[in-house]
Design a protein around this motif. Structure first.
Motif, short mmCIF file in Angstrom:
data_model
loop_
_atom_site.label_atom_id
_atom_site.label_comp_id
_atom_site.label_asym_id
_atom_site.label_seq_id
_atom_site.Cartn_x
_atom_site.Cartn_y
_atom_site.Cartn_z
N GLY A 198 0.46 3.87 -3.02
CA GLY A 198 0.75 5.55 -2.70
C GLY A 198 2.16 6.35 -3.21
O GLY A 198 1.44 7.37 -3.58
N GLY A 199 2.87 5.56 -3.04
CA GLY A 199 3.95 6.46 -3.37
C GLY A 199 3.79 6.76 -4.78
O GLY A 199 4.30 7.64 -5.04
N ALA A 201 1.03 -1.18 0.55
CA ALA A 201 0.18 0.32 -0.07
C ALA A 201 0.89 1.28 0.02
O ALA A 201 0.83 2.16 -0.89
CB ALA A 201 -1.03 -0.20 1.37
N GLY A 202 2.04 0.95 0.46
CA GLY A 202 2.96 2.45 1.03
C GLY A 202 3.38 2.75 -0.92
O GLY A 202 3.65 3.82 -1.47
N LEU A 210 1.99 6.73 -7.01
CA LEU A 210 0.40 7.43 -7.11
C LEU A 210 1.28 9.48 -6.58
O LEU A 210 0.62 10.15 -7.73
CB LEU A 210 -0.51 7.57 -6.23
N ILE A 211 1.56 9.39 -5.47
CA ILE A 211 2.16 10.42 -5.68
C ILE A 211 3.12 11.19 -6.31
O ILE A 211 3.21 12.57 -6.64
CB ILE A 211 3.12 10.62 -4.15
N GLY A 248 -2.77 9.50 -3.08
CA GLY A 248 -1.48 8.44 -3.22
C GLY A 248 -1.22 8.66 -1.25
O GLY A 248 -0.98 7.77 -0.83
N LEU A 249 -1.63 9.56 -0.54
CA LEU A 249 -1.34 9.96 0.59
C LEU A 249 -2.15 9.39 0.97
O LEU A 249 -1.84 8.50 2.79
CB LEU A 249 -1.35 11.31 0.99
N ALA A 250 -3.32 9.37 1.52
CA ALA A 250 -4.31 8.74 1.93
C ALA A 250 -4.19 6.24 1.80
O ALA A 250 -4.03 5.83 2.42
CB ALA A 250 -5.95 8.57 1.25
N LEU A 251 -3.24 6.12 0.39
CA LEU A 251 -3.91 4.85 0.26
C LEU A 251 -1.93 4.63 0.78
O LEU A 251 -2.28 3.51 1.54
CB LEU A 251 -3.51 4.42 -0.72
N GLY A 252 -0.86 5.53 0.90
CA GLY A 252 -0.39 5.11 1.56
C GLY A 252 -0.40 5.07 2.73
O GLY A 252 1.30 5.28 4.00
N ALA A 298 -8.81 11.83 -1.48
CA ALA A 298 -8.15 10.92 0.53
C ALA A 298 -9.49 10.52 -0.08
O ALA A 298 -10.47 9.59 0.97
CB ALA A 298 -8.09 11.84 1.73
N MET A 333 -0.51 7.73 4.67
CA MET A 333 0.73 8.61 5.51
C MET A 333 -0.76 10.02 6.25
O MET A 333 -0.48 11.31 6.26
CB MET A 333 1.05 10.08 4.53
N ILE A 340 -10.33 7.57 -1.92
CA ILE A 340 -9.44 6.23 -0.99
C ILE A 340 -10.52 6.03 -0.05
O ILE A 340 -10.62 4.23 -0.15
CB ILE A 340 -8.17 6.62 -0.48
N ILE A 362 -11.28 4.95 6.34
CA ILE A 362 -9.52 5.06 6.92
C ILE A 362 -8.82 5.68 8.61
O ILE A 362 -9.76 5.85 8.79
CB ILE A 362 -8.37 6.59 5.59
N LEU A 381 -11.90 2.00 0.16
CA LEU A 381 -11.48 1.11 1.25
C LEU A 381 -12.36 1.20 2.36
O LEU A 381 -12.10 0.25 3.54
CB LEU A 381 -10.40 1.48 1.86
#
Lengths: 149, 139
Positions: free
Chosen positions: A17-18, A13-14, A20-21, B18-22, A69, B24, A72, A79, A76
């Motif tokens: 997410g990275g 997931a990290g 995507l960033i 990305g922040l939410a999935l990762g 956010a 952060m 996501i 969160i 999911l």
């Protein structure tokens, strides 16, 4: 997937997410020619200087962050998040605001966009805020300060 | 809305996702990473690694473009000098990041996850930025 020795880690997931960033920063750079540095863009949106992008673009980016956010959260089904008390958040926010303004950036501008182009300023800034971040948490733990609720 | 604003909105949405999935947007996750000498959680290293990896490739592509798709020129920082302001500011930022486990991006993205807490953080952050701007205007 789990990581041996780190039962709480979420490496996939990290990584996703990275990526995507990284894509978001790529969209900003190749589309608008700008660095996706959140502190500078937020300052710009609020009329406090920062990134030199158009104010409308700065606002569009800032509004996009919680929208992303939300996507996501919907995917999911929620969160997890444990936040500190308002007083602690206010103190931390103030320090983050002063620090990012003086230091010309944060984890996104320096850590993602700057380090990836091997900018000496960004590498030094990232190493510095990582080091003081590690030291701050270590010091708080040593003092028995638990801030997250 | 012009094309650049749409690009910025899209970038923001993908960034926030990305922040939410990762992870952060969860301060506990971020503080877990910063807890290097305790119960360390390496997840954030994967977030940073993934993002930097993509951008390393993008920076190789960027010089081949005469100009960005929707703008006349690239606006990329050119400074190379290391000064006390950069290092002191970054050091201070790391302290604030460590205290609450939030940096600017996740703080703003978390407005939909923990509205009150995130709003307090973001407003205080903007106040801090404003404070620096104020002192610089009236030395």
């Amino acid at each position: 997937m789990t990581l041996a020795g780190f039962p709480d880690a979420a490496p996939l997931a990290g990584l996703a997410g990275g990526v995507l960033i990284g894509l978001a920063a790529a969209i900003m750079l190749l589309g608008a020619g700008r660095i996706a540095g959140v502190s500078g863009i937020a300052a710009r949106a609020a009329g406090l200087g920062g990134s030199g992008m158009e104010r409308s673009s700065a606002w569009a980016f800032v509004i996009g962050l919680p929208l992303g956010a939300l996507v996501i959260m919907a995917m999911l089904g929620g969160i997890e998040a444990s936040f500190a008390s308002p007083l602690v958040l206010a103190i931390a926010g103030l320090i983050v605001g002063v620090g990012t303004k003086l230091g010309s950036g944060c984890t996104s501008g320096h850590g993602v966009c700057g380090m990836s182009r091997f900018s000496s300023r960004s590498i030094v800034a990232t190493a510095t805020f990582m080091a003081t971040g590690f030291a701050t948490v270590a010091a708080m733990n040593a003092l028995g300060l638990k801030v997250l609720q | 809305m012009n094309a650049r604003s749409i690009v910025a909105l899209l970038s923001g949405v993908v960034f926030g996702a990305g922040l939410a999935l990762g992870g952060m947007t969860d301060p506990a996750r971020v503080r877990g990473f910063l807890d290097l000498f305790g119960d360390w959680d390496p997840t954030l290293a994967f977030v940073m690694g993934g993002a930097v990896l993509v951008m390393v490739l993008v920076w190789r592509l960027q010089p081949r473009l005469a100009h960005p798709l929707f703008a006349e020129a690239f606006a990329i920082p050119t400074r190379k000098d290391l000064d006390a302001r950069l290092i002191g500011g970054a050091a201070l930022f790391g302290v604030g990041w460590g205290i609450a486990g939030l940096c600017p991006g996740p703080g703003i993205a978390a407005l939909v996850i923990e509205p009150v807490g995130a709003a307090v953080f973001v407003i205080a952050m903007l106040a801090g930025m404003g404070l620096v701007r104020l002192t610089e205007r009236n030395p």
